[in-house]
Motif scaffolding. Structure first.
Motif, PDB file in Angstrom:
ATOM      1  N   VAL A  82      29.483  40.823  28.779  1.00 35.11           N
ATOM      2  CA  VAL A  82      30.117  39.504  28.705  1.00 35.11           C
ATOM      3  C   VAL A  82      30.290  38.933  30.112  1.00 35.11           C
ATOM      4  O   VAL A  82      30.246  39.658  31.107  1.00 35.11           O
ATOM      5  N   VAL A  83      30.512  37.622  30.161  1.00 35.90           N
ATOM      6  CA  VAL A  83      31.001  36.998  31.391  1.00 35.90           C
ATOM      7  C   VAL A  83      32.524  37.116  31.289  1.00 35.90           C
ATOM      8  O   VAL A  83      33.125  36.642  30.321  1.00 35.90           O
ATOM      9  N   LEU A  84      33.141  37.766  32.256  1.00 37.22           N
ATOM     10  CA  LEU A  84      34.604  37.928  32.237  1.00 37.22           C
ATOM     11  C   LEU A  84      35.234  36.882  33.141  1.00 37.22           C
ATOM     12  O   LEU A  84      34.872  36.771  34.321  1.00 37.22           O
ATOM     13  N   VAL A  85      36.164  36.120  32.594  1.00 32.67           N
ATOM     14  CA  VAL A  85      36.928  35.140  33.367  1.00 32.67           C
ATOM     15  C   VAL A  85      38.380  35.596  33.330  1.00 32.67           C
ATOM     16  O   VAL A  85      38.989  35.653  32.258  1.00 32.67           O
ATOM     17  N   GLY A  86      38.933  35.967  34.482  1.00 30.42           N
ATOM     18  CA  GLY A  86      40.305  36.471  34.506  1.00 30.42           C
ATOM     19  C   GLY A  86      41.186  35.633  35.399  1.00 30.42           C
ATOM     20  O   GLY A  86      40.826  35.316  36.537  1.00 30.42           O
ATOM     21  N   HIS A  87      42.353  35.250  34.882  1.00 32.99           N
ATOM     22  CA  HIS A  87      43.310  34.474  35.674  1.00 32.99           C
ATOM     23  C   HIS A  87      44.531  35.327  35.994  1.00 32.99           C
ATOM     24  O   HIS A  87      45.125  35.939  35.103  1.00 32.99           O
ATOM     25  N   SER A  88      44.903  35.380  37.265  1.00 35.52           N
ATOM     26  CA  SER A  88      46.117  36.068  37.713  1.00 35.52           C
ATOM     27  C   SER A  88      46.121  37.537  37.271  1.00 35.52           C
ATOM     28  O   SER A  88      45.219  38.285  37.618  1.00 35.52           O
ATOM     29  N   MET A  89      47.073  37.960  36.431  1.00 36.83           N
ATOM     30  CA  MET A  89      47.058  39.351  35.964  1.00 36.83           C
ATOM     31  C   MET A  89      45.782  39.639  35.175  1.00 36.83           C
ATOM     32  O   MET A  89      45.249  40.755  35.206  1.00 36.83           O
ATOM     33  N   GLY A  90      45.271  38.621  34.472  1.00 35.43           N
ATOM     34  CA  GLY A  90      44.009  38.783  33.749  1.00 35.43           C
ATOM     35  C   GLY A  90      42.839  39.047  34.687  1.00 35.43           C
ATOM     36  O   GLY A  90      41.875  39.724  34.329  1.00 35.43           O
ATOM     37  N   GLY A  91      42.935  38.518  35.911  1.00 40.33           N
ATOM     38  CA  GLY A  91      41.922  38.787  36.923  1.00 40.33           C
ATOM     39  C   GLY A  91      41.973  40.236  37.384  1.00 40.33           C
ATOM     40  O   GLY A  91      40.947  40.825  37.756  1.00 40.33           O
ATOM     41  N   MET A  92      43.172  40.810  37.344  1.00 38.89           N
ATOM     42  CA  MET A  92      43.324  42.227  37.687  1.00 38.89           C
ATOM     43  C   MET A  92      42.729  43.097  36.577  1.00 38.89           C
ATOM     44  O   MET A  92      42.023  44.077  36.848  1.00 38.89           O
ATOM     45  N   VAL A  93      42.992  42.721  35.328  1.00 38.43           N
ATOM     46  CA  VAL A  93      42.408  43.454  34.196  1.00 38.43           C
ATOM     47  C   VAL A  93      40.878  43.367  34.280  1.00 38.43           C
ATOM     48  O   VAL A  93      40.168  44.360  34.068  1.00 38.43           O
ATOM     49  N   ALA A  94      40.366  42.177  34.634  1.00 40.40           N
ATOM     50  CA  ALA A  94      38.908  41.995  34.760  1.00 40.40           C
ATOM     51  C   ALA A  94      38.323  42.917  35.830  1.00 40.40           C
ATOM     52  O   ALA A  94      37.271  43.537  35.630  1.00 40.40           O
ATOM     53  N   GLN A  95      39.026  43.033  36.959  1.00 35.14           N
ATOM     54  CA  GLN A  95      38.560  43.936  38.022  1.00 35.14           C
ATOM     55  C   GLN A  95      38.581  45.389  37.546  1.00 35.14           C
ATOM     56  O   GLN A  95      37.699  46.176  37.880  1.00 35.14           O
ATOM     57  N   GLU A  96      39.599  45.737  36.773  1.00 31.17           N
ATOM     58  CA  GLU A  96      39.728  47.106  36.250  1.00 31.17           C
ATOM     59  C   GLU A  96      38.574  47.422  35.286  1.00 31.17           C
ATOM     60  O   GLU A  96      37.991  48.510  35.338  1.00 31.17           O
ATOM     61  N   VAL A  97      38.246  46.452  34.430  1.00 34.50           N
ATOM     62  CA  VAL A  97      37.129  46.635  33.496  1.00 34.50           C
ATOM     63  C   VAL A  97      35.820  46.796  34.278  1.00 34.50           C
ATOM     64  O   VAL A  97      35.013  47.683  33.993  1.00 34.50           O
ATOM     65  N   ALA A  98      35.629  45.939  35.286  1.00 31.40           N
ATOM     66  CA  ALA A  98      34.396  45.988  36.087  1.00 31.40           C
ATOM     67  C   ALA A  98      34.270  47.320  36.830  1.00 31.40           C
ATOM     68  O   ALA A  98      33.172  47.836  37.012  1.00 31.40           O
ATOM     69  N   ALA A  99      35.408  47.869  37.246  1.00 29.99           N
ATOM     70  CA  ALA A  99      35.390  49.146  37.970  1.00 29.99           C
ATOM     71  C   ALA A  99      35.096  50.320  37.032  1.00 29.99           C
ATOM     72  O   ALA A  99      34.378  51.258  37.381  1.00 29.99           O
ATOM     73  N   ARG A 100      35.654  50.251  35.825  1.00 32.95           N
ATOM     74  CA  ARG A 100      35.522  51.371  34.886  1.00 32.95           C
ATOM     75  C   ARG A 100      34.224  51.323  34.088  1.00 32.95           C
ATOM     76  O   ARG A 100      33.611  52.349  33.809  1.00 32.95           O
ATOM     77  N   ARG A 101      33.823  50.130  33.664  1.00 36.61           N
ATOM     78  CA  ARG A 101      32.621  49.992  32.823  1.00 36.61           C
ATOM     79  C   ARG A 101      31.773  48.825  33.312  1.00 36.61           C
ATOM     80  O   ARG A 101      31.665  47.796  32.642  1.00 36.61           O
TER      81      ARG A 101
END
Length: 272
Positions: A82-101
């Motif tokens: 997917v294209v992940l768009v994360g705002h604020s804390m959601g941007g942190m979750v997006a970085q975590e997803v990108a790092a893990r998978r």
């Protein structure tokens, strides 16, 4: 598999854009984007983070758990990436997803966020600062105020002078609906975030979007982040603050669509 988070979806394009809201948000925080994306041929998805909306909370409430919930949702949407768009804390979750998978993410858009929370460069303990941040944010709740009371005070402080009044109202509405218990747990979670070391390993096209008047995630912090990600660039939205996608939805949508339409450059061999 744990219960899936709830989400809203519109459109049925080949590309899925998954939007992750911030600490005071919910799926409605991306309502303008969901409509815009669907209208031009994308499959737009906005989730309710665990504990928000009708999404069941998770135990323990950690970035590892939030990222896993997001990965479960990507799998349930039956798309390779997917294209992940994360705002604020959601941007942190997006970085975590990108790092893990990393294979689950084909493009990354990080808005008003940072790679670590409360890292101090002035020698003060980050721990002390984090505790003060939590205490400051929860004091109104401790004093008996509702989330709606808090939203009415906090949201106007987070926006810039050029913000759209309707967008600010929607932001207040979103924050007012967040369960107080979830808000407290999200605050405890957010101060633990540190993915600074992972920035150099992000291998997909990445766009960082800052608001000129954002005091939560300053443009300076976001510019610095963009320099540490191999295939990233930074763009700044004038006149707005932290809630950029609601403060100036038309401009935000234009930036997002331009980014989606760019073809991916060839992968750099040194990233493999």
């Amino acid at each position: 598999m744990s219960s899936l988070p709830t989400f809203t979806t519109l459109g049925d394009g080949a590309t899925t854009v998954l939007m992750l809201h911030g600490i005071g948000g919910g799926h409605l925080a991306f309502a303008p984007q969901v409509e815009t994306l669907a209208s031009v041929g994308y499959r737009a998805v906005a989730w309710d983070m665990p504990g928000y909306g009708h999404s069941a909370p998770i135990e323990p409430y950690t970035f590892k758990g939030l990222a896993q919930s997001c990965i479960n949702l990507i799998d349930a949407l039956q798309c390779d990436s997917v294209v992940l768009v994360g705002h604020s804390m959601g941007g942190m979750v997006a970085q975590e997803v990108a790092a893990r998978r990393p294979e689950k993410v084909c493009k990354l858009m990080l808005c008003g966020t940072s790679a670590a929370f409360g890292k101090r460069s002035d020698g003060k303990s980050a721990e002390v600062w984090a505790q003060q941040f939590i205490a400051q944010r929860t004091a109104p709740l401790d004093a008996g105020q509702s989330m709606a009371d808090m939203a009415a005070k906090l949201v106007p402080q987070m926006v810039g002078p050029g913000s759209l009044p309707e967008g600010v109202r929607l932001a207040e509405q979103c924050m007012g609906r967040v369960p107080a218990a979830t808000y407290r747990r999200a605050l405890d979670c957010i101060v633990t975030f540190d993915r600074q070391a992972a920035l150099a390993h992000i291998g997909v096209p990445t766009l960082l979007v800052g608001g000129e008047f954002d005091r939560v995630a300053s443009p300076a912090v976001m510019k610095q982040m963009a320099q540490q990600i191999p295939n990233a660039r930074y763009t700044e939205m004038a006149g707005v603050g932290h809630l950029m996608n609601l403060e100036a939805p038309d401009e935000f949508d234009r930036i997002l669509l331009d980014f989606l339409r760019e073809s991916a450059p060839r992968a750099r061999p040194d990233l493999h």
